[in-house]
Design an enzyme around this catalytic site. Sequence first.
Site, PDB file in Angstrom:
ATOM      1  N   PHE A 176       0.869  -1.180   0.000  1.00  0.00           N
ATOM      2  CA  PHE A 176       0.000   0.000   0.000  1.00  0.00           C
ATOM      3  C   PHE A 176       0.902   1.225   0.000  1.00  0.00           C
ATOM      4  O   PHE A 176       1.661   1.451   0.936  1.00  0.00           O
ATOM      5  CB  PHE A 176      -0.927   0.024   1.214  1.00  0.00           C
ATOM      6  CG  PHE A 176      -1.970   1.111   1.138  1.00  0.00           C
ATOM      7  CD1 PHE A 176      -3.236   0.847   0.648  1.00  0.00           C
ATOM      8  CD2 PHE A 176      -1.679   2.412   1.538  1.00  0.00           C
ATOM      9  CE1 PHE A 176      -4.207   1.842   0.559  1.00  0.00           C
ATOM     10  CE2 PHE A 176      -2.631   3.420   1.446  1.00  0.00           C
ATOM     11  CZ  PHE A 176      -3.896   3.136   0.953  1.00  0.00           C
ATOM     12  N   ASP A 261       9.584   2.820   1.429  1.00  0.00           N
ATOM     13  CA  ASP A 261       8.376   3.543   1.824  1.00  0.00           C
ATOM     14  C   ASP A 261       8.228   3.420   3.334  1.00  0.00           C
ATOM     15  O   ASP A 261       7.783   2.390   3.849  1.00  0.00           O
ATOM     16  CB  ASP A 261       7.161   2.961   1.104  1.00  0.00           C
ATOM     17  CG  ASP A 261       5.866   3.714   1.419  1.00  0.00           C
ATOM     18  OD1 ASP A 261       5.811   4.376   2.471  1.00  0.00           O
ATOM     19  OD2 ASP A 261       4.907   3.614   0.633  1.00  0.00           O
ATOM     20  N   LYS A 291       2.786  10.840   7.506  1.00  0.00           N
ATOM     21  CA  LYS A 291       2.028  10.470   8.704  1.00  0.00           C
ATOM     22  C   LYS A 291       2.558  11.117   9.986  1.00  0.00           C
ATOM     23  O   LYS A 291       2.218  12.236  10.320  1.00  0.00           O
ATOM     24  CB  LYS A 291       1.952   8.948   8.828  1.00  0.00           C
ATOM     25  CG  LYS A 291       1.057   8.287   7.782  1.00  0.00           C
ATOM     26  CD  LYS A 291       0.832   6.831   8.077  1.00  0.00           C
ATOM     27  CE  LYS A 291       0.012   6.130   7.011  1.00  0.00           C
ATOM     28  NZ  LYS A 291      -1.357   6.621   6.891  1.00  0.00           N
TER      29      LYS A 291
END
Length: 489
Positions: A176, A261, A291
Amino acid sequence: MTHSSTAPATAPRGVSQNDGASAPVDSAYDLAALVAARENERFALHSKYLNEMWVRVLKTIGYDVGFTRGLGPYLWDRKGDRYLDLLSGWGVFAVGRNHPALREALLSVLDGEFANLVQLDVSVLAGVLAEKLLAYAPGLEKVFFANSGAESVEAAIKFARAATGRAGILHCAHSFHGLTYGSLSMNGDEIFKKGFGPLLPNAREVPFDDLAALDAALKGRDVAAFFVEPIQGKGVNIPSDGYLAGAQALCRKYGTLFVADEIQTGLGRTGRFFAIDHFDGIEPDMIVVAKALSGGHVPVGAVLTRKWIFDKVFDRMDRAVVHGSTFSKNDLAMAAGVATLDVMKNERVVENAAAKGERLLASFRKMAEGYELVADIRGKGLMIGVEFGPPQSFKLKAAWNLLETVNSGLFCQLISIPLFRDHKVLTQVAGHGNHTIKLLPPLTISDADCDWIETSFDAVIADAHKAPSAVWSLGKTLAEHAIKARMSG
């Protein structure tokens, strides 16, 4: 100091001064009063103007409690009940909600009346934040700021293509990386892609933790970059010890950029600043973060990259703005990032994540020994997966198979819903059709919070091993809802 501004004397054309308000609001611009005045319309407003399907989901599973306050790892609903948040906004609130240092930093920007987003200038705060981030990433020398993780991934795709002259992008199954078009093209779950094609034609998938498959995919020397999550968020999948080093070596061999990532795993989540720090010799060509860097207040993302890659993109003065983002280096976002990194260092947040994660993993593994429905416990730091699997006993197996026939992965709702309803613990299933409950608590949780987690999980899992029980009664209700939804669709 009170921070307020006077509301305009007249409302915009077509809107009355009290349009839509169910109670008068003081002339001072008081958002708390506005929210309180319209709290009873929370779900009606979203159903009418936003995502009605999401409201239906919340009401179906009993999550429509209306959270009104958050502090540290805790949330309070409209009735005043306190919850322990193991979701933390999908990993955003690494330092907890409304940390005083973050609030002070943001207020200082507003009080300072900075010359924000002049565009034909550069930001001091952006330079400071870039400097702080690169101190954690030896070998990387440049930073590009963006507004989110997905936007950072999009930038990394463009940088990789510009730097290598290749079009191919490679990612792992179950990955993802975001939901914008480039990042969606690297999504390992087809449910997110359905209806949105065609996507990038040069994006391909390889199995996670499979070096032979990666070797075969890179041999054509047409892949610009290999994107990999050091620990996959969808399922909390951890690679074998040699995988990332082997993947990096293959990328070097075939001239492909190696991109880590760390949007969810970075900034202390796994008990190290980056998850790649758990593995020896990993030096990516780019690291993507977001985030937690926001501190939970102002969205921000970043690409940390090698200078030669950056210089391939911004190679002449007339290409100085060939890629950018209007709000990416705004002073509020940069201040949030600076304050977040300072809090993590000063309060030893990463060390706390390592210690509390070690405690919880040991507790879950001991717990799992007595429960046949628990298939695996895995994780690093405070990124933990509790995986459930088919039981051996006849009565439980029959109930499990019934749920799986209706909807794969439905069993996890029999754990997450009672955790929320009966024990005031907010958590999540680790992906569509997944059998893993994922824990992503704030990295500031205490030993008392760990007690709360362990006691709650033990009680709910124990109840799931009784058939019939309240848990399996819930399963029957959820199965009926799933069948009705399938028939109506």
